[in-house]
Motif scaffolding. Structure first.
Motif, mmCIF file in Angstrom:
data_model
loop_
_atom_site.group_PDB
_atom_site.id
_atom_site.type_symbol
_atom_site.label_atom_id
_atom_site.label_comp_id
_atom_site.label_asym_id
_atom_site.label_seq_id
_atom_site.Cartn_x
_atom_site.Cartn_y
_atom_site.Cartn_z
ATOM 1 N N GLY A 163 -31.158 -1.655 -29.474
ATOM 2 C CA GLY A 163 -31.780 -2.063 -28.216
ATOM 3 C C GLY A 163 -32.141 -3.540 -28.220
ATOM 4 N N MET A 164 -32.564 -4.037 -29.370
ATOM 5 C CA MET A 164 -32.924 -5.460 -29.465
ATOM 6 C C MET A 164 -31.716 -6.371 -29.297
ATOM 7 S SD MET A 164 -36.136 -5.970 -29.546
ATOM 8 C CE MET A 164 -36.303 -4.516 -28.514
ATOM 9 N N ASP A 165 -30.550 -5.873 -29.638
ATOM 10 C CA ASP A 165 -29.337 -6.652 -29.378
ATOM 11 C C ASP A 165 -29.307 -7.011 -27.888
ATOM 12 O OD1 ASP A 165 -26.852 -7.832 -29.552
ATOM 13 O OD2 ASP A 165 -25.754 -5.962 -29.860
ATOM 14 N N CYS A 166 -29.628 -6.035 -27.062
ATOM 15 C CA CYS A 166 -29.660 -6.261 -25.613
ATOM 16 C C CYS A 166 -30.790 -7.216 -25.229
ATOM 17 C CB CYS A 166 -29.826 -4.919 -24.911
ATOM 18 S SG CYS A 166 -30.018 -5.044 -23.133
ATOM 19 N N TYR A 167 -31.964 -6.950 -25.759
ATOM 20 C CA TYR A 167 -33.108 -7.818 -25.430
ATOM 21 C C TYR A 167 -32.788 -9.278 -25.787
ATOM 22 C CZ TYR A 167 -37.770 -9.873 -25.544
ATOM 23 O OH TYR A 167 -38.846 -10.692 -25.329
ATOM 24 N N ILE A 168 -32.199 -9.468 -26.945
ATOM 25 C CA ILE A 168 -31.875 -10.829 -27.400
ATOM 26 C C ILE A 168 -30.761 -11.448 -26.543
ATOM 27 C CG2 ILE A 168 -31.050 -12.196 -29.376
ATOM 28 C CD1 ILE A 168 -32.541 -10.055 -31.172
ATOM 29 N N HIS A 169 -29.736 -10.631 -26.204
ATOM 30 C CA HIS A 169 -28.736 -11.087 -25.213
ATOM 31 C C HIS A 169 -29.409 -11.714 -24.011
ATOM 32 C CE1 HIS A 169 -25.279 -7.894 -25.769
ATOM 33 N NE2 HIS A 169 -25.080 -8.949 -26.514
ATOM 34 N N ASP A 170 -30.365 -10.939 -23.473
ATOM 35 C CA ASP A 170 -30.989 -11.334 -22.208
ATOM 36 C C ASP A 170 -31.738 -12.653 -22.369
ATOM 37 O OD1 ASP A 170 -30.033 -8.975 -21.194
ATOM 38 O OD2 ASP A 170 -31.915 -7.893 -21.479
ATOM 39 N N VAL A 171 -32.519 -12.751 -23.445
ATOM 40 C CA VAL A 171 -33.285 -13.981 -23.673
ATOM 41 C C VAL A 171 -32.315 -15.159 -23.828
ATOM 42 C CG1 VAL A 171 -34.813 -15.185 -25.288
ATOM 43 C CG2 VAL A 171 -35.277 -12.797 -24.671
ATOM 44 N N GLU A 172 -31.275 -14.965 -24.606
ATOM 45 C CA GLU A 172 -30.329 -16.060 -24.852
ATOM 46 C C GLU A 172 -29.567 -16.447 -23.580
ATOM 47 O OE1 GLU A 172 -29.032 -16.091 -29.391
ATOM 48 O OE2 GLU A 172 -28.340 -14.288 -28.370
ATOM 49 N N SER A 173 -29.234 -15.442 -22.788
ATOM 50 C CA SER A 173 -28.520 -15.719 -21.538
ATOM 51 C C SER A 173 -29.428 -16.447 -20.556
ATOM 52 C CB SER A 173 -28.032 -14.395 -20.946
ATOM 53 O OG SER A 173 -27.568 -14.561 -19.634
ATOM 54 N N LEU A 174 -30.652 -15.951 -20.410
ATOM 55 C CA LEU A 174 -31.563 -16.516 -19.403
ATOM 56 C C LEU A 174 -32.034 -17.916 -19.767
ATOM 57 C CD1 LEU A 174 -33.648 -13.312 -18.577
ATOM 58 C CD2 LEU A 174 -32.057 -14.481 -17.052
ATOM 59 N N GLN A 175 -32.091 -18.218 -21.068
ATOM 60 C CA GLN A 175 -32.508 -19.568 -21.462
ATOM 61 C C GLN A 175 -31.331 -20.498 -21.672
ATOM 62 O OE1 GLN A 175 -35.571 -20.175 -24.338
ATOM 63 N NE2 GLN A 175 -36.596 -18.268 -23.832
ATOM 64 N N GLY A 176 -30.123 -19.994 -21.433
ATOM 65 C CA GLY A 176 -28.943 -20.792 -21.740
ATOM 66 C C GLY A 176 -28.595 -21.800 -20.653
ATOM 67 N N THR A 177 -27.820 -22.783 -21.029
ATOM 68 C CA THR A 177 -27.404 -23.824 -20.073
ATOM 69 C C THR A 177 -26.305 -23.319 -19.141
ATOM 70 O OG1 THR A 177 -25.752 -24.675 -21.620
ATOM 71 C CG2 THR A 177 -27.945 -25.662 -21.709
ATOM 72 N N TYR A 178 -25.656 -22.201 -19.492
ATOM 73 C CA TYR A 178 -24.552 -21.687 -18.674
ATOM 74 C C TYR A 178 -25.038 -20.837 -17.503
ATOM 75 C CZ TYR A 178 -21.165 -22.638 -22.482
ATOM 76 O OH TYR A 178 -20.370 -23.198 -23.439
ATOM 77 N N LEU A 179 -26.316 -20.559 -17.456
ATOM 78 C CA LEU A 179 -26.844 -19.572 -16.517
ATOM 79 C C LEU A 179 -26.509 -19.889 -15.056
ATOM 80 C CD1 LEU A 179 -28.675 -17.014 -16.579
ATOM 81 C CD2 LEU A 179 -30.579 -18.504 -15.990
ATOM 82 N N ASN A 180 -26.088 -18.879 -14.308
ATOM 83 C CA ASN A 180 -26.008 -19.002 -12.850
ATOM 84 C C ASN A 180 -26.720 -17.805 -12.228
ATOM 85 O OD1 ASN A 180 -24.296 -16.833 -13.073
ATOM 86 N ND2 ASN A 180 -22.500 -17.866 -12.248
ATOM 87 N N GLU A 181 -26.730 -17.716 -10.914
ATOM 88 C CA GLU A 181 -27.520 -16.668 -10.256
ATOM 89 C C GLU A 181 -26.962 -15.270 -10.539
ATOM 90 O OE1 GLU A 181 -30.405 -17.649 -8.699
ATOM 91 O OE2 GLU A 181 -30.874 -15.515 -8.492
#
Lengths: 354, 354
Positions: free
Chosen positions: B190-208
């Motif tokens: 489950g933490m794999d997912c949680y960490i995905h989310d944190v990394e995605s949301l704080q990433g420079t590639y993020l879009n809406e």
């Protein structure tokens, strides 16, 4: 038994992604027939028309959506395409709001399925895959870009052609295309999504899949219509997509059902019809209706009043019949015993307030 | 230029939806070859094994995922399938956690693409469509059910086979299948997912697009790991799906990159490797790491300590090389000038704390 549902398998999202349309279509230019672009005629003299990547043998059809799409209009467009070129088109590309996206879907289906569009209004009546089709929204909220339906007004009913074949093969979500929409239209179309979400989240069909999509869509709608965000078009585009996905396992409810009655008898457009209906449905969706009124106030929207006031008894009864014909919507809203809870008189009373 | 990304086109979600697998496969039993079910051998003596809808000519392969999937293991499984029946299977059905789902994807690809799985580690190296494949998670969090990769450890690197052909054609999301997972494994996955989310949301590639999916996934993770909900398995399954969709337009970041180093050199499983790495990454993801520690405390999780303590200089350097080889992850995390911000010494210092 759960629905094994199909979703649009290819998505491109981003500001300016419309510029990649030519490249996306290139891989599909394998048959002799050209591409047929179906563009809302509001773009007749606008810049977007010139950006449509037309190649030799392609066609651009401007469609008029002053009225909601009719099955007879689909039949005429299909006949026009066939008369112009006996080869089946390589693809149909719909560019516009929900009505235009629905027209493009229906045309793609009727190019490969014989007869009239009216023959297929209902669930899973389509037997053959459609022509390859691409949907490009220029208005957001209806969820037409992701839905497995194309809602048409036929000689006897307003009802969608619901099938897995109805789904687009590709959607292009370019938030830049939402710029320049008049406020009223932007609002009414966006409210279609907001109302989807409320009806889905309060429905008896809800599961965690629909809930996850519906809750996020609702949150995005609130950001768009109650807050100020520079990227509100991006958010509305995602809200519409998520709202459509929420319906995949759920359903809309009383508001959509009643609005179909309004549209069928009065020819009222779907978005504004939903707003007129929703504004009278405190008894089902108290919090949602209150928030909807806040949104109206913030954007200075004035709904038409008393649209059913001058109707004859026959017309009112026809409206009730259309609205109550949408059994799954009522079941989602009120449960299995909805027929007891929503007798004709109650539906008529609700409609008479609108 | 935006990615025109493919997504799994068919989904069934619901408690007990596994019971509809036989019917779903029926429509695909068109070729001579049978179905090949690839089942995590943890189910060897469990009820689920008996529920696999085997028909005559089908095969059930039990796979072992004590080690993370290796390219040599894929090659051996493909050889075994080919030796048992010269016809191409009608479908490959993977049933298990992320490792099993990845094995099934890779086997389906290598049945139609010549050579070794190691030849295709990278981006878009696969040239031919895979055999029809179905993914059925029994653990949630990796996003393997929706991702366009299958992560394999090869002779030279740990790297995915990334391609549109890698995607499943169908997924069956049945939250009942999550019952009975040991707490540690449930948590780390489950933490794999949680960490995905944190990394995605704080990433420079993020879009809406990625933001909408990532935020909802994060919210669901919080409900699952910090609150009490009777339907937490449904929520975790949706969190994993949304987390995977978030990555479609985004990327993971420093934690995933460093964890690949841990896995490659020490053979540490992906979920726990991510947790070990994340716990040392306050300097990148302060809030996320703090919340992660709350989640660990609530579920009484004790992470292995000092796993890199006894490693040789060569091993440490190899770990750094593997981690820094994942350029897109670092660029998402730190921006285009990531090489200046993350010299080898800094990566090594981070790894030495783990």
């Amino acid at each position: 038994m759960y629905r094994n549902f199909a979703i649009v398998p290819r998505i491109i999202f981003g500001r300016g992604s419309f510029n990649q349309l030519d490249e996306i279509l290139a891989a599909r230019r394998t048959s002799d027939g050209g591409m047929v672009f179906i563009l809302d005629d509001v773009f007749q003299d606008r810049e977007l028309r010139g950006r449509v990547p037309l190649h030799e043998g392609d066609r651009l059809l401007l469609v008029n959506v002053d009225d909601e799409p009719k099955t007879s209009y689909i039949d005429a467009l299909v006949a026009e395409i066939k008369a112009g070129d006996s080869r089946v088109p390589a693809g149909i590309i719909g560019i516009g709001g929900g009505a235009t996206l629905d027209i493009a879907k229906a045309v793609a289906l009727l190019l490969t399925n014989p007869g009239s569009a009216a023959d297929y209004q209902g669930w899973d009546l389509i037997k053959r895959p459609a022509v390859y089709k691409v949907g490009i929204p220029t208005l957001s909220g209806t969820g037409a870009e992701i839905s497995r339906t194309t809602v048409l007004t036929g000689p006897e009913k307003k009802l969608g052609i619901n099938s897995d074949y109805t789904l687009y093969d590709q959607i292009v979500l370019d938030p830049e295309l939402l710029a320049g929409v008049p406020t009223d239209q932007w609002f009414y179309t966006g409210m279609d999504c907001y109302i989807h979400d409320v009806e889905s989240l309060q429905g008896t069909y809800l599961n965690e899949f629909s809930k996850a999509y519906g809750e996020k869509s609702l949150e995005l709608c609130r950001q768009v219509f109650l807050e100020e965000h520079p990227d509100r078009d991006d958010k509305l585009m995602m809200a519409s997509y998520f709202g459509g996905m929420s319906i995949a396992y759920s359903q809309v409810g009383a508001c959509h059902a009643l609005s179909y009655g309004l549209s069928f008898v009065l020819g009222i457009h779907h978005g504004i019809g939903c707003c007129i209906a929703f504004n009278q449905l405190d008894e089902f969706y108290a919090e949602g209706v209150a928030e909807f009124r806040q949104m109206m106030a913030k954007h200075d929207i004035r709904l038409p009043q008393q649209v059913t006031a001058g109707l004859s008894d026959d017309q009112m009864e026809q409206m009730v019949t259309v609205a109550l014909g949408l059994a799954p919507l009522w079941e989602n809203c009120l449960g299995k015993n909805w027929r007891e809870l929503m007798p004709r008189e109650r539906a008529r009373r609700l409609l008479s307030r609108m």
